[in-house]
Scaffold this active site. Structure first.
Site, PDB file in Angstrom:
ATOM      1  N   ARG A  57       0.844  -1.230   0.036  1.00  0.00           N
ATOM      2  CA  ARG A  57      -0.003  -0.053   0.011  1.00  0.00           C
ATOM      3  C   ARG A  57       0.759   1.227   0.059  1.00  0.00           C
ATOM      4  O   ARG A  57       0.693   2.164  -0.701  1.00  0.00           O
ATOM      5  CB  ARG A  57      -1.033  -0.130   1.347  1.00  0.00           C
ATOM      6  CG  ARG A  57      -1.809   1.227   1.360  1.00  0.00           C
ATOM      7  CD  ARG A  57      -2.924   1.328   2.242  1.00  0.00           C
ATOM      8  NE  ARG A  57      -2.966   0.464   3.296  1.00  0.00           N
ATOM      9  CZ  ARG A  57      -2.218   0.388   4.294  1.00  0.00           C
ATOM     10  NH1 ARG A  57      -1.516   1.399   4.445  1.00  0.00           N
ATOM     11  NH2 ARG A  57      -2.381  -0.372   5.422  1.00  0.00           N
ATOM     12  N   TYR A 109     -14.724  17.388 -16.198  1.00  0.00           N
ATOM     13  CA  TYR A 109     -15.235  16.065 -15.869  1.00  0.00           C
ATOM     14  C   TYR A 109     -16.533  15.592 -14.958  1.00  0.00           C
ATOM     15  O   TYR A 109     -16.514  16.235 -13.900  1.00  0.00           O
ATOM     16  CB  TYR A 109     -14.259  15.085 -15.629  1.00  0.00           C
ATOM     17  CG  TYR A 109     -14.591  13.506 -15.475  1.00  0.00           C
ATOM     18  CD1 TYR A 109     -14.891  12.688 -16.465  1.00  0.00           C
ATOM     19  CD2 TYR A 109     -14.612  13.048 -14.130  1.00  0.00           C
ATOM     20  CE1 TYR A 109     -15.562  11.443 -16.452  1.00  0.00           C
ATOM     21  CE2 TYR A 109     -15.090  11.544 -14.068  1.00  0.00           C
ATOM     22  CZ  TYR A 109     -15.204  10.777 -15.168  1.00  0.00           C
ATOM     23  OH  TYR A 109     -15.643   9.712 -15.293  1.00  0.00           O
ATOM     24  N   ASP A 181      -5.914  19.358 -14.429  1.00  0.00           N
ATOM     25  CA  ASP A 181      -6.059  17.991 -14.971  1.00  0.00           C
ATOM     26  C   ASP A 181      -5.566  17.829 -16.282  1.00  0.00           C
ATOM     27  O   ASP A 181      -6.295  18.601 -17.341  1.00  0.00           O
ATOM     28  CB  ASP A 181      -7.530  17.961 -14.722  1.00  0.00           C
ATOM     29  CG  ASP A 181      -8.059  16.329 -15.282  1.00  0.00           C
ATOM     30  OD1 ASP A 181      -7.202  15.738 -16.168  1.00  0.00           O
ATOM     31  OD2 ASP A 181      -9.107  15.915 -14.718  1.00  0.00           O
ATOM     32  N   LYS A 206      -7.092   6.981 -19.677  1.00  0.00           N
ATOM     33  CA  LYS A 206      -7.459   7.382 -20.922  1.00  0.00           C
ATOM     34  C   LYS A 206      -6.057   7.185 -21.746  1.00  0.00           C
ATOM     35  O   LYS A 206      -5.666   6.266 -21.980  1.00  0.00           O
ATOM     36  CB  LYS A 206      -7.779   8.792 -20.602  1.00  0.00           C
ATOM     37  CG  LYS A 206      -8.898   9.097 -19.624  1.00  0.00           C
ATOM     38  CD  LYS A 206     -10.096   8.481 -19.845  1.00  0.00           C
ATOM     39  CE  LYS A 206     -11.273   8.554 -18.680  1.00  0.00           C
ATOM     40  NZ  LYS A 206     -11.558   9.813 -17.925  1.00  0.00           N
TER      41      LYS A 206
END
Ligand SMILES: *Cc1c(COP(=O)(O)O)cnc(C)c1O
Length: 399
Positions: A57, A109, A181, A206
């Site tokens: 983690r 978005y 972004d 993406k």
């Protein structure tokens, strides 16, 4: 595994895309970074890790390689990878306290708008959504408690552009950080840190992954204190990227440059064909001469990208008919893969934004968004033309 001492420091983008963060495995020479499917690591003595790794983690070698690769591509000092793009937005917000304020773009978005308004407003964090294409709007929205200016450029789905350098100057004057972004542009076309941004955010799902086969996110920056805080929360909160997905993104970034060149040339051809078509009302593409922020595109992007939005005659009915009539463009959410996709944002990716908020931001109900893939451009042009004819017929529109 995570150094790349075998390539020159001044290696160019395409070379770093293939090599940065990766070296042949010292134990067996494997050229590709292994997928380290391990949760834990043997220790030398209690709390003395052998190679710096304790628990996956916190850090995992495959993820570390990707984080170094992305940092190199964005000209950053560090990268941190998350389970999704939204998990990376969430990670940014882990640093906030109730009463803090964010100035955000009004064309984001849909999931970003949703996490801000449905999750973080409940935690007492305030948001001002403004049209960031005009820096004066950002300036007017700044408050003493503003911690982030958060923009998408190009934005999703209206492909509007924000002047990154101007936004950075305003954010810094107010002691806030500028988050960009950069999912639509990718570091191949635009590197926000070079223009003064503090943190770059990506949905790895993406273009960086590039093959529509994974979900992931990343934050990249230069400031060490910011990295320390975010790394603390990455471990404390736990939304980290899994090793196999990190491997898939590493494979994707190797071809980012060649893919983006083709995405851009195909999108330019599709945008030009649409804008000359009598059944189309409006085409939005930063490579067309009538794009409202063309000079910003030329200043901060090397090419206009692979996304094209348009409105056709016949409104929603026309849009729905078009999206159902394409044969090569698959009707699906998401973007940035090698295959072409089509969608109708108001009822799909942006359905979580209330209709009146969408319309106020200029998002028409009949908008169609294309993610132009890297197929042969002639096939794509034929597909778009036949779908336009079918859409016009279905909506009863005459040219
Ligand atoms: C998809 C997307 C996101 C969210 O990323 P996920 O990986 O789907 O969580 C954020 N910003 C933009 C611009 C996107 O297109």
């Amino acid at each position: 595994m995570t150094d790349s001492h075998h390539i020159p420091k001044d290696a160019k983008f395409e070379t770093r895309a293939i090599h940065a963060g990766q070296s042949p495995d010292p134990t067996n020479g494997a050229v590709m970074t292994p997928v380290y499917l391990t949760s834990t690591y043997a220790q030398e003595a209690p709390a003395v890790p052998r190679h710096g790794y304790e628990y996956s983690r916190t850090t995992n070698p495959t993820r570390t390689a990707l984080e170094a690769n992305l940092a190199s591509l964005e000209d950053g000092a560090w990268g941190l990878c998350y389970a999704s793009g939204l998990a990376s937005t969430n990670a940014l917000m882990d640093r906030m306290n109730p009463g803090d304020h964010v100035v955000a773009g009004n064309d984001l978005y849909g999931g970003t708008y949703r996490i801000f308004t449905k999750v973080f407003e409940r935690y007492g964090i305030e948001f001002s959504f403004v049209d960031t294409t005009d820096p004066a709007n950002i300036k007017a929205a700044m408050q003493p408690n503003t911690r982030y200016v958060y923009v998408e450029t190009p934005s999703n789905p209206l492909l509007s552009l924000t002047d990154i350098a101007a936004a950075a100057e305003i954010a810094h004057a107010g002691e806030a950080q500028l988050v960009v972004d950069n999912t639509f542009a990718t570091p191949y076309l635009q590197r926000p840190l070079e223009h003064g941004a503090d943190i770059v955010l990506h949905s790895l799902s993406k273009y960086l992954g590039g093959h529509s086969d994974l979900i992931g996110g990343a934050l990249i920056g230069r400031d060490e204190k910011t990295r320390e805080e975010l790394a603390f929360y990455q471990n404390a909160v736990g939304g980290c990227l899994a090793p196999l997905d990190a491997f898939l993104v590493l494979r994707g970034t190797k071809t980012l440059g060649v893919r983006m060149d083709r995405h851009c040339s195909n999108a330019q051809a599709v945008a030009e064909a649409l804008s000359e078509h009598e059944l189309v009302d409006r085409v939005i593409y930063p490579g067309l001469p009538d794009h409202p922020q063309l000079t910003i595109a030329q200043r901060q992007m090397s090419q206009p990208g692979g996304m094209v939005s348009f409105e056709l005659k016949g409104g929603v009915e026309g849009a729905n008919a078009f999206a159902s009539a394409t044969k090569i463009f698959t009707l699906a959410e998401s973007l940035g893969g090698v295959e072409s996709l089509v969608e109708v944002p108001p009822s799909m990716t942006h359905a979580s934004i209330p209709a009146e908020v969408r319309r106020a931001a200029g998002l028409a109900d009949g908008l169609v968004r294309l993610s132009v893939g890297i197929e042969n451009v002639d096939d794509l042009l034929v597909d778009v033309a036949q779908a336009l004819e079918q859409a016009a017929r279905a909506a009863g529109v005459r040219a």
